[in-house]
Design an enzyme around this catalytic site. Sequence first.
Site, PDB file in Angstrom:
ATOM      1  N   ASP A 149      -9.963   3.756  -3.533  1.00  0.00           N
ATOM      2  CA  ASP A 149     -10.689   2.542  -2.933  1.00  0.00           C
ATOM      3  C   ASP A 149     -12.131   2.257  -3.456  1.00  0.00           C
ATOM      4  OD1 ASP A 149      -8.609   2.190  -1.461  1.00  0.00           O
ATOM      5  OD2 ASP A 149      -9.675   2.112   0.508  1.00  0.00           O
ATOM      6  N   ASP A 169       0.757  -1.120  -0.009  1.00  0.00           N
ATOM      7  CA  ASP A 169       0.161  -0.003   0.045  1.00  0.00           C
ATOM      8  C   ASP A 169       0.863   1.356  -0.004  1.00  0.00           C
ATOM      9  OD1 ASP A 169      -2.331   1.456  -0.073  1.00  0.00           O
ATOM     10  OD2 ASP A 169      -3.195   0.489   1.821  1.00  0.00           O
ATOM     11  N   GLU A 212      -1.037   1.873  -5.195  1.00  0.00           N
ATOM     12  CA  GLU A 212      -0.545   3.406  -5.166  1.00  0.00           C
ATOM     13  C   GLU A 212      -1.587   4.125  -5.457  1.00  0.00           C
ATOM     14  OE1 GLU A 212      -0.526   4.367  -8.046  1.00  0.00           O
ATOM     15  OE2 GLU A 212       1.257   5.315  -8.406  1.00  0.00           O
ATOM     16  N   TRP A 213      -3.067   3.421  -5.742  1.00  0.00           N
ATOM     17  CA  TRP A 213      -4.342   3.967  -6.033  1.00  0.00           C
ATOM     18  C   TRP A 213      -4.260   4.689  -7.389  1.00  0.00           C
ATOM     19  CZ3 TRP A 213      -2.407   6.780  -1.363  1.00  0.00           C
ATOM     20  CH2 TRP A 213      -2.301   6.013  -0.099  1.00  0.00           C
ATOM     21  N   GLY A 214      -3.447   4.203  -8.228  1.00  0.00           N
ATOM     22  CA  GLY A 214      -3.410   4.942  -9.542  1.00  0.00           C
ATOM     23  C   GLY A 214      -2.805   6.350  -9.557  1.00  0.00           C
TER      24      GLY A 214
HETATM   25  C1  GAL Z   1      -6.129   1.313   1.622  1.00  0.00           C
HETATM   26  C2  GAL Z   1      -6.445   0.519   0.415  1.00  0.00           C
HETATM   27  C3  GAL Z   1      -7.418  -0.440   0.776  1.00  0.00           C
HETATM   28  C4  GAL Z   1      -7.093  -1.353   2.015  1.00  0.00           C
HETATM   29  C5  GAL Z   1      -6.739  -0.129   3.296  1.00  0.00           C
HETATM   30  C6  GAL Z   1      -6.203  -0.900   4.385  1.00  0.00           C
HETATM   31  O1  GAL Z   1      -5.075   2.273   1.234  1.00  0.00           O
HETATM   32  O2  GAL Z   1      -6.600   0.876  -0.712  1.00  0.00           O
HETATM   33  O3  GAL Z   1      -7.491  -1.469  -0.210  1.00  0.00           O
HETATM   34  O4  GAL Z   1      -5.793  -1.887   1.884  1.00  0.00           O
HETATM   35  O5  GAL Z   1      -5.629   0.739   2.797  1.00  0.00           O
HETATM   36  O6  GAL Z   1      -5.934   0.129   5.310  1.00  0.00           O
END
Ligand code: GAL
Length: 677
Positions: A227, A168, A205-207
């Site tokens: 997310d 993450d 890294e969310w794109g």
């Molecule tokens: C976000 C991630 C989620 C989940 C979450 C956990 O950054 O995109 O899919 O893993 O953290 O804290």
Amino acid sequence: MRRSTPPTRARWLAGLVTAALATGACAVVSLVAATPASALANGLAKAPPMGFNDWNSFGCAVDEQLIEQTADYFVSSGLKAAGYNYVNIDDCWLLKARSADGHLVPDPVKFPDGIKGTADYVHSLGLKLGIYEDAGTKTCAGYPGSLGHEQTDANDFAAWGVDYLKYDNCNNQSNGSLADYKARYTAMGDALKKTGRPIVYSICEWGVNDPATWAGDIGNLWRTTGDINDSWGSLKSIINQNLNLYPYAKPGAWNDPDMLEVGNGHMTDTEYKTHFGLWAEMAAPLLIGTDLRKATPATLSILLNKDVIAIDQDKLGVQGQVIAQGNGTMVFNKPLKNGDRAVALYNSNDAAATMSTTAAQIGLTRSTAYSLKDVWSGTTTETAGTISAVVPAHGTALYRVKAVSDYRKFAPATTLGVTSPSSYTGADIGIAAGATTTFASTISDYGRDALTDVRLTADAPDGWSVAATSAWSAKRVKTNGSFATGWSLSSPATAQPGNYGVTLTASYAYGTHRPVAVTRHVVVQIVPTPPHGSVALSDVTWVSSTNGWGPVEKDLSNGETAAGDGKPISIRGTVYPKGLGTNAQSDIVYYVGGKCSSLTTDVGIDDEVGTKGGDVLFQIFADDAKVADSGKITNTSAVKSLTANLTGVTWLRLHVDPDGATTYDHGDWAGPQLTCS
Ligand code: GAL
């Protein structure tokens, strides 16, 4: 619309799609394919990973029991046999501090047998175990991150028997540069490689930094978006962000539009089928995100659909591409290893749409007949070339298309369409209690074979009456021909507002076969009686409403998420006790039944957006005619007043148009007043 992070290339591409859609034209899209990044050579994830991850339904409440019970369930339910093999632990599995000698410590209460013991159990069932860490000082939930500890942590993961790492991006200490992103994710990738254990590497890294353009060299999959959550708005937005990244996907390197929400309860089964079907069409990882121990048969029938899974896992490894789009609909085409195509007809609108493409448009030209397997119903029909379906609101028709010579063993592909002068978002037909209206049905033949002995019937609920007003049978409907029938429908005077159904059936024979039948459930809504006198529109019951973010609010501005989360309506300092708070794009439909003469209203962007943005058009439609238009209204525009003449009008529609790509489109209908007889 709302945007909280700066545009990235992914979002920019998504913006292009939105812009193309906004034109309303049916455009054939051909984006220039970028050169795919060379895939990470770890030999893993030759097909998109399949499995489970706890985050979407459990958040931090993960433990060994959940993981082991899920693994057991994989075996007992047939999920393992269907190809699901990774059971993945997300955030919160560890203690808040490293050990004295610098190692991550699995929480002994949550994982009494440690990650090693859990992995051993999962492996004993022939399954694989995944874990989560973060390329920062802390995970998103505040547990120790792996930044600067990459090799120690990778070695521990390998020693514990971990087979998959989701990595993450919280607390990343980054200056935001591409170089930094690449360096942080490469550090863990290299560390995993050094362990010698095959570990699928999932970059999360969310794109943010266009990972599609570089992450394929470092990892096996990369998140392309923020997310997901269990809502139609989230699903729709993620589809739009992921779809243009198709050139970057290939065996060992996949775009990841996030884990599945199928079964979590806040979307309809139609929407969950769109979710699962388009994930397969886009060659996305299929990571179940629901509590499987409580999964309903409907959820399992989606997750276990072998034809959909086969499309996702197809060995050619190509992500389906949008080949045509317009008016909120898109046609996806995914070439498959054996020469078949998977075609998805995706309707993101709030009303059903008849959608079509052709064998030639999806690159199949050599045959004169094709079989169409509808993967959701399991039925196979034949077509001379046209691939067409009536796709429900938020639905996706998904077909496996194959060139065939023996087409006569399949029934011809047909559609059974319905049109009505009183259709609107949410229902095929709207009718007042004790009234009569008309509609038309059209049966169309796309098969090589003609339809013969065609008969139409309609069934209405008790107390209603439905009758054909033109011919309801035809001897023959030839290839690409159609046959229309007019109908008259009357509702009982005692009918209460709500949805009712008319079942329309078309039966026909073909070749030497016995007749077959197709049915169409026509949604008929009894509309509320129009009000008397002059009333605040927010006190009148609408027949349907749609809104960009959250629901339309009555007597409040739009807070974007839940009902009632807005503030008092306020435009440039004027507060309105009555009104409707929207967030473009929004449509609100009222039945006024020829009984009302006018609507007057103020309009503007709500003060709650401050200087953040807002740019919309307010438009009033009387039946299908536009009768008032505000022109461009931004967060600095003065209050504007609109008046609409409604004499003789049956349907009133208030439309707030997003007017391009700006954000915070909190459009208020302030103090709208409806005058009726
Ligand atoms: C976000 C991630 C989620 C989940 C979450 C956990 O950054 O995109 O899919 O893993 O953290 O804290």
